[in-house]
Each structure stands twice: as C-alpha cells, then as structure tokens.
Motif scaffolding. Structure first.
Motif, PDB file in Angstrom:
ATOM      1  N   ALA A  55     -38.977  55.645  96.838  1.00 48.22           N
ATOM      2  CA  ALA A  55     -37.920  56.172  95.970  1.00 48.22           C
ATOM      3  C   ALA A  55     -37.963  55.498  94.599  1.00 48.22           C
ATOM      4  N   LEU A  56     -38.223  54.205  94.567  1.00 49.96           N
ATOM      5  CA  LEU A  56     -38.346  53.497  93.283  1.00 49.96           C
ATOM      6  C   LEU A  56     -39.518  54.043  92.480  1.00 49.96           C
ATOM      7  N   ASP A  57     -40.635  54.298  93.151  1.00 49.91           N
ATOM      8  CA  ASP A  57     -41.792  54.889  92.472  1.00 49.91           C
ATOM      9  C   ASP A  57     -41.432  56.239  91.861  1.00 49.91           C
ATOM     10  N   ALA A  58     -40.693  57.050  92.607  1.00 50.66           N
ATOM     11  CA  ALA A  58     -40.293  58.368  92.104  1.00 50.66           C
ATOM     12  C   ALA A  58     -39.385  58.229  90.890  1.00 50.66           C
ATOM     13  N   LEU A  59     -38.476  57.275  90.932  1.00 55.18           N
ATOM     14  CA  LEU A  59     -37.561  57.071  89.800  1.00 55.18           C
ATOM     15  C   LEU A  59     -38.309  56.646  88.540  1.00 55.18           C
ATOM     16  N   VAL A  60     -39.321  55.799  88.705  1.00 55.77           N
ATOM     17  CA  VAL A  60     -40.097  55.325  87.555  1.00 55.77           C
ATOM     18  C   VAL A  60     -40.723  56.499  86.808  1.00 55.77           C
ATOM     19  N   ASP A  64     -31.455  54.703  80.621  1.00 54.74           N
ATOM     20  CA  ASP A  64     -30.322  53.819  80.354  1.00 54.74           C
ATOM     21  C   ASP A  64     -29.136  54.047  81.296  1.00 54.74           C
ATOM     22  N   LYS A  65     -29.373  54.621  82.464  1.00 55.43           N
ATOM     23  CA  LYS A  65     -28.326  54.812  83.470  1.00 55.43           C
ATOM     24  C   LYS A  65     -28.430  53.718  84.530  1.00 55.43           C
ATOM     25  N   ILE A  66     -27.340  53.492  85.206  1.00 51.47           N
ATOM     26  CA  ILE A  66     -27.333  52.627  86.383  1.00 51.47           C
ATOM     27  C   ILE A  66     -27.482  53.560  87.576  1.00 51.47           C
ATOM     28  N   VAL A  67     -28.630  53.500  88.228  1.00 54.76           N
ATOM     29  CA  VAL A  67     -28.931  54.386  89.344  1.00 54.76           C
ATOM     30  C   VAL A  67     -28.681  53.627  90.643  1.00 54.76           C
ATOM     31  N   VAL A  68     -27.832  54.211  91.483  1.00 56.90           N
ATOM     32  CA  VAL A  68     -27.609  53.646  92.814  1.00 56.90           C
ATOM     33  C   VAL A  68     -28.320  54.557  93.808  1.00 56.90           C
ATOM     34  N   LEU A  69     -29.450  54.082  94.339  1.00 59.81           N
ATOM     35  CA  LEU A  69     -30.158  54.797  95.403  1.00 59.81           C
ATOM     36  C   LEU A  69     -29.337  54.654  96.679  1.00 59.81           C
ATOM     37  N   GLY A  81     -38.178  58.252  84.302  1.00 62.78           N
ATOM     38  CA  GLY A  81     -37.613  57.565  83.155  1.00 62.78           C
ATOM     39  C   GLY A  81     -37.306  56.118  83.477  1.00 62.78           C
ATOM     40  N   ARG A  82     -36.752  55.458  82.488  1.00 57.13           N
ATOM     41  CA  ARG A  82     -36.441  54.037  82.641  1.00 57.13           C
ATOM     42  C   ARG A  82     -34.935  53.853  82.778  1.00 57.13           C
ATOM     43  N   ALA A  83     -34.509  53.623  83.996  1.00 58.26           N
ATOM     44  CA  ALA A  83     -33.098  53.355  84.250  1.00 58.26           C
ATOM     45  C   ALA A  83     -32.765  51.958  83.735  1.00 58.26           C
TER      46      ALA A  83
END
Length: 179
Positions: free
Chosen positions: A115-120, A96-101, A123-125
């Motif tokens: 990077a998107l794959d790693a973020l997934v 539930d965070k707003i992630v700015v790569l 958790g779910r941003a």
C-alpha cells in the motif's frame, strides 16, 4: 478451521473504532488535510466507520478513498508471496495530505508495504499513518501501526477472521486454528 474464540463482538468493535477515531483527531490536531485510505477489502468498511465516527466528533466531513491491493494472503499459507498492487480508484491528489492507511489486520507487514508503494506512485503525502483493527504480530518487515484497536498475540497456525456487517452480515472478530 475451528473457531477458538471470539476476540471482539459488535460493541467491542464500536469501542475500538471510537478510540482510534479520537486518536487520529488528537495526533493530527484535528482533521485538516487528513484523508482515510481503506485497503480493500475489509479496510474499506473500517475506514468508512472511522470516517463516520470522526465526522460525528468533529462535525466535519473527512475524505475516504479505496486502495485496491490484490495479493496472495500470506496469513493462509507458509509460502509467502509479494502482494500485487492493482489499479485503485484513487483519482485524488495526496500531495501534502496526511494519509491514514486503514486495514482490518496487520500480520507480516507486506500488505502495508504494498500500500505504501502504491501511495508513492500517487504523489508525496506530508505524512502516512497506519490504522488497524487487529495487530496479530509476526512482522517480517519493520512496519508498525500508529493506531491499533487490539493487539492479539497469535501463533502462525492461527488466523484472525474479521467480519463486518457490510460484507459478512455481522460484526465480530474470531481467532481460528488451522487444523
């Protein structure tokens, strides 16, 4: 490689950083639940600079994390290979965070995709945004940055060389020709 031109000097990098920091604040209506994730290597000092600028504007601290993606630099060769995502130091809940790569340059889009794959996997941003200092075009994937310091049209036989004081001892962005 021969330097063709200096695209951004120290002052221009500062101005782009200030503008992007303000855009992040405006688009997200403040920085509540916003975290910056710098893509190693030069995305990290850029994320730290953005955080410093955001903190000076908002008078509030913003979290900066590092995402370690080891990859074959597809801007240096014609043989494109998939980036390899390695361990990161992110022990942070992005739910539930707003992630700015944050990265220095976007080119084909493969690094951003990795990077998107790693973020997934972490958790779910609530939302993921992308901030880059330089957009040089030539996308191979449908990825578009939300925040761009400067658009620099390039040919495939050119390289964007970003230098940050923290890593390289000086601040500048050059365009180089592959000879």
């Amino acid at each position: 490689m021969k330097t063709k031109a200096i695209i951004l000097d120290e002052k221009a990098i500062q101005r782009a950083t200030t503008r992007i920091a303000n855009e992040i604040i405006e688009r997200n209506k403040g920085i509540k639940d916003v975290i910056l994730v710098g893509i190693r290597t030069r995305g990290v000092p850029f994320a730290q600079r953005l955080a410093k600028k955001i903190e000076s504007i908002e008078d509030e601290k913003i979290e900066v994390l590092t995402l370690d993606i080891t990859f074959y630099r597809d801007d240096l060769t014609e043989e494109y290979k998939e980036p390899i995502v390695k361990d990161s130091n992110i022990e942070y809940n992005i739910e539930d965070k707003i992630v700015v790569l944050v990265d220095d340059v976007i080119y084909t889009g493969r690094t951003a995709r990795a990077a998107l794959d790693a973020l997934v996997h972490m958790g779910r941003a609530r939302k993921v945004q992308l901030a880059v200092l330089i957009d040089r075009g030539h996308r191979e994937l449908p990825i578009r940055p939300d925040y761009v310091g400067k658009n620099v049209p390039t040919s495939r036989n050119e390289i964007i060389d970003v230098n940050f004081e923290e890593i390289d001892g000086k601040d500048q962005v050059k365009i180089k020709a592959i000879e």
